[in-house]
Design a protein around this motif. Structure first.
Motif, PDB file in Angstrom:
ATOM      1  N   PHE A  76       7.863  -6.672  -1.349  1.00 23.73           N
ATOM      2  CA  PHE A  76       7.059  -6.627  -2.575  1.00 23.73           C
ATOM      3  C   PHE A  76       5.563  -6.660  -2.258  1.00 23.73           C
ATOM      4  CE2 PHE A  76      10.998  -8.260  -4.756  1.00 23.73           C
ATOM      5  CZ  PHE A  76      11.165  -7.135  -5.539  1.00 23.73           C
ATOM      6  N   GLY A  77       5.204  -7.353  -1.177  1.00 22.23           N
ATOM      7  CA  GLY A  77       3.805  -7.341  -0.748  1.00 22.23           C
ATOM      8  C   GLY A  77       3.372  -5.950  -0.339  1.00 22.23           C
ATOM      9  N   ILE A  78       4.248  -5.238   0.348  1.00 24.38           N
ATOM     10  CA  ILE A  78       3.945  -3.855   0.744  1.00 24.38           C
ATOM     11  C   ILE A  78       3.834  -2.967  -0.489  1.00 24.38           C
ATOM     12  CG2 ILE A  78       4.895  -1.821   1.913  1.00 24.38           C
ATOM     13  CD1 ILE A  78       6.117  -3.790   3.970  1.00 24.38           C
ATOM     14  N   ILE A  79       4.763  -3.140  -1.427  1.00 24.44           N
ATOM     15  CA  ILE A  79       4.730  -2.350  -2.665  1.00 24.44           C
ATOM     16  C   ILE A  79       3.441  -2.612  -3.437  1.00 24.44           C
ATOM     17  CG2 ILE A  79       5.817  -2.055  -4.940  1.00 24.44           C
ATOM     18  CD1 ILE A  79       8.510  -2.590  -3.554  1.00 24.44           C
ATOM     19  N   LEU A  80       3.042  -3.868  -3.497  1.00 28.28           N
ATOM     20  CA  LEU A  80       1.790  -4.232  -4.177  1.00 28.28           C
ATOM     21  C   LEU A  80       0.618  -3.459  -3.603  1.00 28.28           C
ATOM     22  CD1 LEU A  80      -0.137  -6.032  -5.884  1.00 28.28           C
ATOM     23  CD2 LEU A  80       0.021  -7.750  -4.053  1.00 28.28           C
ATOM     24  N   HIS A  81       0.521  -3.395  -2.297  1.00 29.14           N
ATOM     25  CA  HIS A  81      -0.624  -2.731  -1.680  1.00 29.14           C
ATOM     26  C   HIS A  81      -0.524  -1.212  -1.760  1.00 29.14           C
ATOM     27  CE1 HIS A  81      -1.112  -6.813   0.010  1.00 29.14           C
ATOM     28  NE2 HIS A  81      -2.399  -6.500  -0.022  1.00 29.14           N
ATOM     29  N   LEU A  82       0.683  -0.683  -1.725  1.00 30.26           N
ATOM     30  CA  LEU A  82       0.839   0.762  -1.901  1.00 30.26           C
ATOM     31  C   LEU A  82       0.421   1.175  -3.319  1.00 30.26           C
ATOM     32  CD1 LEU A  82       4.243   1.433  -0.081  1.00 30.26           C
ATOM     33  CD2 LEU A  82       1.953   2.126   0.670  1.00 30.26           C
ATOM     34  N   ILE A  83       0.823   0.378  -4.305  1.00 33.39           N
ATOM     35  CA  ILE A  83       0.412   0.646  -5.684  1.00 33.39           C
ATOM     36  C   ILE A  83      -1.099   0.514  -5.815  1.00 33.39           C
ATOM     37  CG2 ILE A  83       0.505  -0.254  -8.054  1.00 33.39           C
ATOM     38  CD1 ILE A  83       3.445  -0.917  -7.547  1.00 33.39           C
ATOM     39  N   GLY A  84      -1.664  -0.484  -5.138  1.00 32.74           N
ATOM     40  CA  GLY A  84      -3.110  -0.673  -5.168  1.00 32.74           C
ATOM     41  C   GLY A  84      -3.847   0.541  -4.637  1.00 32.74           C
ATOM     42  N   MET A  85      -3.328   1.144  -3.580  1.00 32.33           N
ATOM     43  CA  MET A  85      -3.955   2.335  -3.016  1.00 32.33           C
ATOM     44  C   MET A  85      -3.999   3.468  -4.039  1.00 32.33           C
ATOM     45  SD  MET A  85      -2.208   2.259   0.806  1.00 32.33           S
ATOM     46  CE  MET A  85      -2.829   3.873   1.248  1.00 32.33           C
ATOM     47  N   VAL A  86      -2.923   3.606  -4.807  1.00 35.20           N
ATOM     48  CA  VAL A  86      -2.856   4.670  -5.824  1.00 35.20           C
ATOM     49  C   VAL A  86      -3.789   4.357  -6.985  1.00 35.20           C
ATOM     50  CG1 VAL A  86      -1.361   5.837  -7.492  1.00 35.20           C
ATOM     51  CG2 VAL A  86      -0.489   5.279  -5.203  1.00 35.20           C
ATOM     52  N   VAL A  87      -3.792   3.094  -7.421  1.00 29.12           N
ATOM     53  CA  VAL A  87      -4.577   2.697  -8.598  1.00 29.12           C
ATOM     54  C   VAL A  87      -6.072   2.867  -8.350  1.00 29.12           C
ATOM     55  CG1 VAL A  87      -5.265   0.732 -10.030  1.00 29.12           C
ATOM     56  CG2 VAL A  87      -2.846   1.143  -9.535  1.00 29.12           C
ATOM     57  N   ILE A  88      -6.566   2.494  -7.162  1.00 27.42           N
ATOM     58  CA  ILE A  88      -8.014   2.535  -6.917  1.00 27.42           C
ATOM     59  C   ILE A  88      -8.524   3.927  -6.567  1.00 27.42           C
ATOM     60  CG2 ILE A  88      -7.981   0.139  -6.111  1.00 27.42           C
ATOM     61  CD1 ILE A  88      -8.479   1.305  -3.248  1.00 27.42           C
ATOM     62  N   ALA A  89      -7.623   4.845  -6.235  1.00 27.80           N
ATOM     63  CA  ALA A  89      -8.037   6.163  -5.737  1.00 27.80           C
ATOM     64  C   ALA A  89      -9.027   6.900  -6.642  1.00 27.80           C
ATOM     65  CB  ALA A  89      -6.804   7.030  -5.466  1.00 27.80           C
ATOM     66  N   PRO A  90      -8.855   6.890  -7.990  1.00 25.12           N
ATOM     67  CA  PRO A  90      -9.774   7.672  -8.833  1.00 25.12           C
ATOM     68  C   PRO A  90     -11.128   7.011  -9.084  1.00 25.12           C
ATOM     69  CG  PRO A  90      -7.629   7.266  -9.911  1.00 25.12           C
ATOM     70  CD  PRO A  90      -7.753   6.324  -8.775  1.00 25.12           C
ATOM     71  N   PHE A  91     -11.281   5.748  -8.690  1.00 25.87           N
ATOM     72  CA  PHE A  91     -12.449   4.976  -9.110  1.00 25.87           C
ATOM     73  C   PHE A  91     -13.508   4.864  -8.008  1.00 25.87           C
ATOM     74  CE2 PHE A  91      -8.878   3.419 -11.667  1.00 25.87           C
ATOM     75  CZ  PHE A  91      -9.400   3.581 -12.936  1.00 25.87           C
ATOM     76  N   PHE A  92     -14.756   4.738  -8.446  1.00 25.10           N
ATOM     77  CA  PHE A  92     -15.927   4.440  -7.606  1.00 25.10           C
ATOM     78  C   PHE A  92     -16.284   5.547  -6.617  1.00 25.10           C
ATOM     79  CE2 PHE A  92     -13.498   0.392  -8.180  1.00 25.10           C
ATOM     80  CZ  PHE A  92     -14.319  -0.173  -9.145  1.00 25.10           C
ATOM     81  N   ASN A  93     -15.696   6.714  -6.732  1.00 22.04           N
ATOM     82  CA  ASN A  93     -15.909   7.758  -5.725  1.00 22.04           C
ATOM     83  C   ASN A  93     -17.349   8.270  -5.683  1.00 22.04           C
ATOM     84  OD1 ASN A  93     -13.234   7.828  -4.689  1.00 22.04           O
ATOM     85  ND2 ASN A  93     -12.585   8.941  -6.511  1.00 22.04           N
ATOM     86  N   LYS A  94     -18.088   8.108  -6.788  1.00 20.51           N
ATOM     87  CA  LYS A  94     -19.473   8.575  -6.821  1.00 20.51           C
ATOM     88  C   LYS A  94     -20.480   7.468  -6.519  1.00 20.51           C
ATOM     89  CE  LYS A  94     -18.573  12.341 -10.105  1.00 20.51           C
ATOM     90  NZ  LYS A  94     -18.926  12.947 -11.422  1.00 20.51           N
ATOM     91  N   SER A  95     -19.977   6.263  -6.306  1.00 20.24           N
ATOM     92  CA  SER A  95     -20.872   5.131  -6.045  1.00 20.24           C
ATOM     93  C   SER A  95     -21.257   5.067  -4.569  1.00 20.24           C
ATOM     94  CB  SER A  95     -20.198   3.822  -6.444  1.00 20.24           C
ATOM     95  OG  SER A  95     -20.961   2.710  -5.996  1.00 20.24           O
TER      96      SER A  95
END
Length: 306
Positions: A76-95
């Motif tokens: 579940f810890g691995i799943i948490l971080h894999l989901i985190g990678m997907v969730v953050i992907a669209p954000f902050f890219n222009k910062s």
């Protein structure tokens, strides 16, 4: 229960702030400056961190049931971080500080914040489950985490995906745990002694960076609030939703909710210093998100317990 969790979380954040304040005062008085703390970053990064990981394995009782439950929690810890990678992907890219914001949005303070709260809510079993998440955190943090921060300055070396303090610590600690080998005290004691340096040393370093930060802007950075939404609300709710759809023990679900809802990791600041990014932005982000977590962590634990 909610008020107890609120108090425990607030107490941990207050302890964190006191340690940071010591570093802040030490820098302002010239006793321990930002320059000195940057030298200690390598000590924390290459020596203390692997000892923390190895020590976490040495402190877990080896038994068939524990190995099974530990493996499930680690999954579940691995799943948490894999989901985190997907969730953050669209954000902050222009910062300009996208590496810092992305790291802070995904990686939580699983050790310092999650473990005491898990112990207060669930006892030793909660600490045991959260320790498995820390293992997953270290693997991802020292591979993907270093990539998103180090790549921002073009300093990422792909060898670090496989050879870094996190993976080395796991490579040493996991076989020891699975084999049941007990290290002699003359070796185990130095490992545990170095491991306990992790939180105070990281917070002192954190405090020296805060001393050189414009604190007036801490509440005006909109990106920090987005980090808070992603780290403290979005990721925990996704994980709680997954747990509600599958049949897992309630204690495990609550422990995973504690880990998922932990505020941004102290390593956000340490990695920023290591890779010459804006430690001021990293410090402000960790400080504000940790403050907000006083309210959000108990709420997420309450939802997981339903």
């Amino acid at each position: 229960m909610f008020l107890d969790n609120l108090f425990t979380t607030a107490q941990q954040v207050l302890i964190l702030y006191i340690l940071v304040a010591v570093g802040f005062i030490a820098d302002k008085t010239g006793l321990y400056t930002e320059k000195a703390s940057k030298l200690n970053t390598n000590l924390l990064f290459y020596i203390v961190t692997p000892m923390v990981i190895v020590n976490s394995f040495l402190s877990i009782e080896n038994s068939p049931d524990n190995i099974k439950n530990f493996g499930l929690a680690a999954l579940f810890g691995i799943i948490l971080h894999l989901i985190g990678m997907v969730v953050i992907a669209p954000f902050f890219n222009k910062s300009p500080q996208k590496g810092i914001y992305k790291y802070a949005s995904m990686y939580g303070n699983c050790g310092y914040m999650a473990l005491p709260l898990a112990n207060a809510v669930l006892g030793e079993k909660g600490v045991f489950y959260c320790s498995a998440v820390i293992m997953a955190y270290n693997i991802f943090s020292f591979t993907h985490g270093i990539y998103i921060i180090g790549a921002q300055k073009g300093k990422f070396n792909f060898k670090k995906l496989f050879i870094n303090p996190g993976t080395i610590g796991v490579a040493v600690g996991l076989p020891l745990y699975l084999s049941g080998i007990a290290l002699p005290e003359v070796i185990a004691t130095p490992i545990s002694s170095l491991a306990v340096l992790n939180t105070p040393l990281a917070m002192l370093i954190f405090g020296t960076y805060i001393a050189h930060t414009d604190l007036k802007t801490i509440f005006t950075d909109k990106n920090i609030y987005l980090v808070g939404i992603l780290k403290l609300i979005a990721l925990p709710l996704i994980m709680i939703g997954i747990f509600s759809l599958i049949n897992i023990p309630k204690e495990l679900a609550m422990a995973m909710a504690v880990s998922a809802s932990a505020p941004s990791a102290n390593n956000t600041v340490i990695f920023a210093g290591k890779y010459d990014l804006d430690t001021g932005t990293a410090s402000k982000t960790v400080a504000l998100v940790s403050f907000i977590s006083v309210i959000t962590m108990p709420v997420m634990i309450a939802l997981a317990s339903l």
